[in-house]
Design an enzyme around this catalytic site. Structure first.
Site, mmCIF file in Angstrom:
data_model
loop_
_atom_site.group_PDB
_atom_site.id
_atom_site.type_symbol
_atom_site.label_atom_id
_atom_site.label_comp_id
_atom_site.label_asym_id
_atom_site.label_seq_id
_atom_site.Cartn_x
_atom_site.Cartn_y
_atom_site.Cartn_z
ATOM 1 N N CYS A 80 -23.100 -5.317 9.807
ATOM 2 C CA CYS A 80 -23.112 -4.952 11.223
ATOM 3 C C CYS A 80 -23.567 -3.498 11.409
ATOM 4 O O CYS A 80 -24.719 -3.185 11.147
ATOM 5 C CB CYS A 80 -21.737 -5.235 11.834
ATOM 6 S SG CYS A 80 -21.799 -5.418 13.622
ATOM 7 N N HIS A 172 -20.790 -10.774 9.886
ATOM 8 C CA HIS A 172 -19.611 -10.335 9.111
ATOM 9 C C HIS A 172 -19.268 -11.373 8.039
ATOM 10 O O HIS A 172 -18.597 -12.367 8.352
ATOM 11 C CB HIS A 172 -18.411 -10.160 10.050
ATOM 12 C CG HIS A 172 -18.530 -8.971 10.937
ATOM 13 N ND1 HIS A 172 -18.098 -7.716 10.567
ATOM 14 C CD2 HIS A 172 -19.070 -8.826 12.165
ATOM 15 C CE1 HIS A 172 -18.349 -6.855 11.531
ATOM 16 N NE2 HIS A 172 -18.945 -7.510 12.515
ATOM 17 N N GLU A 174 -17.145 -11.011 5.772
ATOM 18 C CA GLU A 174 -15.742 -10.858 5.361
ATOM 19 C C GLU A 174 -14.791 -11.737 6.167
ATOM 20 O O GLU A 174 -13.662 -11.951 5.757
ATOM 21 C CB GLU A 174 -15.314 -9.381 5.442
ATOM 22 C CG GLU A 174 -15.150 -8.799 6.836
ATOM 23 C CD GLU A 174 -16.440 -8.249 7.447
ATOM 24 O OE1 GLU A 174 -17.535 -8.723 7.059
ATOM 25 O OE2 GLU A 174 -16.368 -7.376 8.315
ATOM 26 N N GLY A 227 15.953 -5.650 0.780
ATOM 27 C CA GLY A 227 16.119 -7.063 0.452
ATOM 28 C C GLY A 227 14.899 -7.867 0.858
ATOM 29 O O GLY A 227 14.790 -9.044 0.549
ATOM 30 N N GLY A 228 13.960 -7.230 1.552
ATOM 31 C CA GLY A 228 12.711 -7.900 1.909
ATOM 32 C C GLY A 228 11.831 -8.066 0.674
ATOM 33 O O GLY A 228 12.146 -7.544 -0.398
ATOM 34 N N VAL A 229 10.743 -8.806 0.866
ATOM 35 C CA VAL A 229 9.867 -9.106 -0.266
ATOM 36 C C VAL A 229 9.368 -7.820 -0.924
ATOM 37 O O VAL A 229 9.442 -7.661 -2.149
ATOM 38 C CB VAL A 229 8.640 -9.931 0.216
ATOM 39 C CG1 VAL A 229 7.733 -10.273 -0.943
ATOM 40 C CG2 VAL A 229 9.085 -11.188 0.943
ATOM 41 N N ASP A 230 8.871 -6.879 -0.113
ATOM 42 C CA ASP A 230 8.210 -5.705 -0.683
ATOM 43 C C ASP A 230 9.176 -4.847 -1.505
ATOM 44 O O ASP A 230 8.881 -4.482 -2.641
ATOM 45 C CB ASP A 230 7.579 -4.852 0.423
ATOM 46 C CG ASP A 230 6.637 -5.660 1.297
ATOM 47 O OD1 ASP A 230 6.158 -6.714 0.826
ATOM 48 O OD2 ASP A 230 6.379 -5.253 2.446
ATOM 49 N N SER A 231 10.321 -4.512 -0.928
ATOM 50 C CA SER A 231 11.198 -3.598 -1.673
ATOM 51 C C SER A 231 11.825 -4.303 -2.876
ATOM 52 O O SER A 231 12.110 -3.656 -3.891
ATOM 53 C CB SER A 231 12.270 -2.996 -0.761
ATOM 54 O OG SER A 231 13.074 -3.989 -0.194
#
Ligand code: XMP
Length: 606
Positions: A80, A172, A174, A227-231
């Site tokens: 683009c 695009h 992507e 307690g979330g996925v990331d941490s």
């Protein structure tokens, strides 16, 4: 091991990050670079991709970026805006006009390696106002798009100079709507640039553990573990890298957690053997006190982020943990959305990116082993490191917790301009046999990469799911100032809806916790928890026909990266059960299902 890598130059918006994800899916490392990075920073890459831009234009004045990249012998591919810049740099012309929007058929010409293995006509996705109308002597047209209905073709939709190894696509590749976009990016990255696909999750884990050991030295890490996925994944990786003695976990009950969540989180950490130095503090009073009387959503976010740090530092002192670094499960989009790159607007401030943390990062006092990854990659890493499937595939839960889902207000109704748009909204609803009412409140949304506060529309009546979504899309397209549509699950269309004054209080949070619990239980009971990406439950201080103080909205969505989302249909039986259970909660004035795509709405309310 050093990897072959691709630089993606971020000319704005969210495009660059999507491109980087697509390259990484090919197991090649992609790094985002800023347009004005010095030329030395580009030297080591095997290829450079120029992203599109929502704000820059190639016709007219020249944009400012490091043009010395064109003097490198490195292959360059532009999309683009990037495509137009390449054309222009090598003697082509770009004009304002020739707009294309949405799907288009790309007719391939010649035998360019960038289109190797593709059909003569490919479905691509267009979104542009400016167009390339001629190319310089080194370049060929390798694709044009048809206009349909016997119109003139759009020339130069794809261009190439095989000698210079420069390529440009007006479309695009992507986005998923370009059917073979991944193959096109693969042809460039693996074929033309010759990148070895060595960037695997196993490699990443090994390298990141090494990097963490170097950064931490003989200190310890104190990780905020929600307690979330990331941490949780971050805890696992840090635990492996440093050994359990040098990792301290702090779980803070900030009063904004789900029902019984802190209890469950502590249990999970015990099950994973991460409890050697597991600390817990109930700091709900600190958070509620800091949030007292606050209404504005960004201010709430900043207060929550700052309170996390003051609680954390107090606990570190109390526990006598000296010489520690702060550990966080920050992932890539957290940084981007906080305006972490120069051209990205602040979509919202993440709790792990408030100024005090930015300062600590500058001092090298923060360890973030996932900061380069997207959610889908974090999940892959978690599974590779042996975390349970159910834990890794938990719905994402925002760091500031229910703090963003508990809407607050001064009681003032936002009525300015409503008279103008109400008849238009009503007419759209009526065309589908539905009653549509513009609500006198505003909620956050995102349009053209910018944050916006606009009105939701409440739709009452019955219609099949597809018709509801079609009607919502028409509302967003035709009626200005609207960013959400919600479908009334309670009753007939209300006669009077009145915003009430409300702030963050424990009672309101308890009610939200209860409603959210019923929704989560319902999704599990009907076996559809795993099919849905996320399902916030939101409390809005609204009185309906003189009853109740809190309006409940359920927002089930499908998504892949949370950058975009579509509303998820819930089984009619589940909706019936939730209607009965939630409307029976004391103080609830009504119940609706959010039927808004992102954009124009966001996933969370706020
Ligand atoms: P929006 O509402 O912008 O949300 O469409 C996109 C995704 O981000 C999550 N979210 C957050 N996650 N800290 C987080 O860790 C935050 O401050 C935060 N705010 C939103 C949101 O739940 C959704 O998955």
């Amino acid at each position: 091991m050093t990897h072959d890598a691709i630089a993606v130059i971020d000319f704005g918006g969210q495009y660059a990050h999507l491109i980087a994800t697509k390259v990484r899916r090919l197991h090649v490392l992609a790094e985002i670079r800023q347009p004005d990075d010095p030329i030395e920073r580009f030297a080591a890459y095997k290829g450079i991709i120029l992203s599109g831009s929502p704000s820059l234009s190639s016709h007219g004045e020249d944009s400012d970026y490091t043009r010395a990249i064109y003097d490198l012998d490195t292959p360059i591919l532009g999309f683009c805006f990037g495509h137009q810049e390449i054309a222009k740099h090598y003697g082509g012309t770009v004009v304002h006009g020739g707009r294309e929007w949405g799907p288009a058929d790309l007719h391939l010409r010649g035998e360019s390696p960038v289109f190797q293995g593709l059909a003569p006509v490919e479905r691509v996705w267009m979104s542009h106002f400016d167009s390339v109308t001629s190319v310089g002597p080194d370049f060929d047209e390798i694709g044009f798009t048809s206009l349909g209905d016997g119109g003139q073709p759009h020339r130069f939709a794809a261009i190439a100079s095989e000698r210079l190894r420069r390529y440009g696509f007006q479309f695009h590749p992507e986005v998923d709507d370009t059917v073979h976009g991944d193959e096109m990016i693969g042809n460039f990255v693996l074929g033309i640039c010759g990148c070895r696909p060595s960037w695997t999750m196993e490699q990443y884990i090994a390298e990141e553990m090494e990097r963490v050991r170097r950064q931490v030295g003989d200190q310890s890490v104190f990780l905020l573990a929600s307690g979330g996925v990331d941490s949780t994944v971050a805890a696992r990786l840090l635990g492996e890298a440093l050994g359990p003695d040098r990792l301290h976990l702090l779980h803070v009950d900030n009063g904004l957690m789900r029902k019984d969540e802190s209890r469950d989180v502590l249990q999970t950490f015990r099950e994973f053997g991460l409890d050697r130095n597991l600390h817990f503090v109930d700091a709900s009073e600190d958070f509620l006190e800091a949030l007292r009387g606050v209404v504005e959503p960004e201010q709430k976010r900043k207060i929550i982020g700052n309170t996390f740090i003051s609680v954390f530092e107090r606990e570190a002192r109390t526990l006598g943990i000296a010489h520690h670094l702060l550990g966080q499960g920050t992932i890539y989009p957290d940084t981007i959305e906080t305006g972490g790159t120069k051209r990205a607007d602040t979509i919202k401030t993440h709790h792990n990116r408030v100024p005090i943390i930015e300062e600590m990062i500058a001092q090298g006092r923060v360890v973030e082993p996932l900061a380069e990854l997207y959610k889908v990659e974090v999940r892959e890493l978690g599974e590779k490191m042996g975390l349970a499937h159910d834990l890794v595939w938990r719905h994402p839960f925002p760091g500031p917790g229910l703090g963003v889902r508990l809407l607050c207000g001064t009681g003032a109704a936002f009525t300015e301009g409503l008279d103008g748009i109400e008849p238009e909204a009503t007419a759209v609803g009526a065309a589908y046999g539905l009653a549509a009412q513009v609500l006198p409140i505003k909620s956050v949304g995102v349009k053209a990469d910018l944050r916006s506060y606009e009105h939701p529309v409440l739709v009452s009546g019955d219609a099949p799911w597809a018709r509801l979504l079609e009607m919502a899309a028409r509302l967003f397209k035709q009626v200005p100032g609207i960013n959400r549509a919600i479908w009334n699950l309670a009753d007939a269309a209300p006669r009077a809806v009145r915003p009430l004054a409300a702030t963050v209080t424990r009672d309101r949070l308890d009610l939200l916790r209860e409603a959210d619990h019923l929704v989560m239980e319902g999704l599990r009971r009907h076996g559809i928890y795993g099919e849905i990406w996320q399902c916030p439950t939101v409390l809005v201080p609204l009185e309906v026909d003189g009853r109740g103080r809190e309006y409940v909205i359920i927002r089930p969505i499908h998504s892949e990266r949370a950058m975009t989302a579509t509303p998820a249909a819930l089984p009619a039986r589940l909706l019936g059960e939730l209607r009965e259970q939630i409307l029976a909660l004391s103080g609830v004035s009504g119940l609706a299902l959010d039927i808004t795509t992102k954009p124009p709405g966001t996933i969370e309310w706020e």
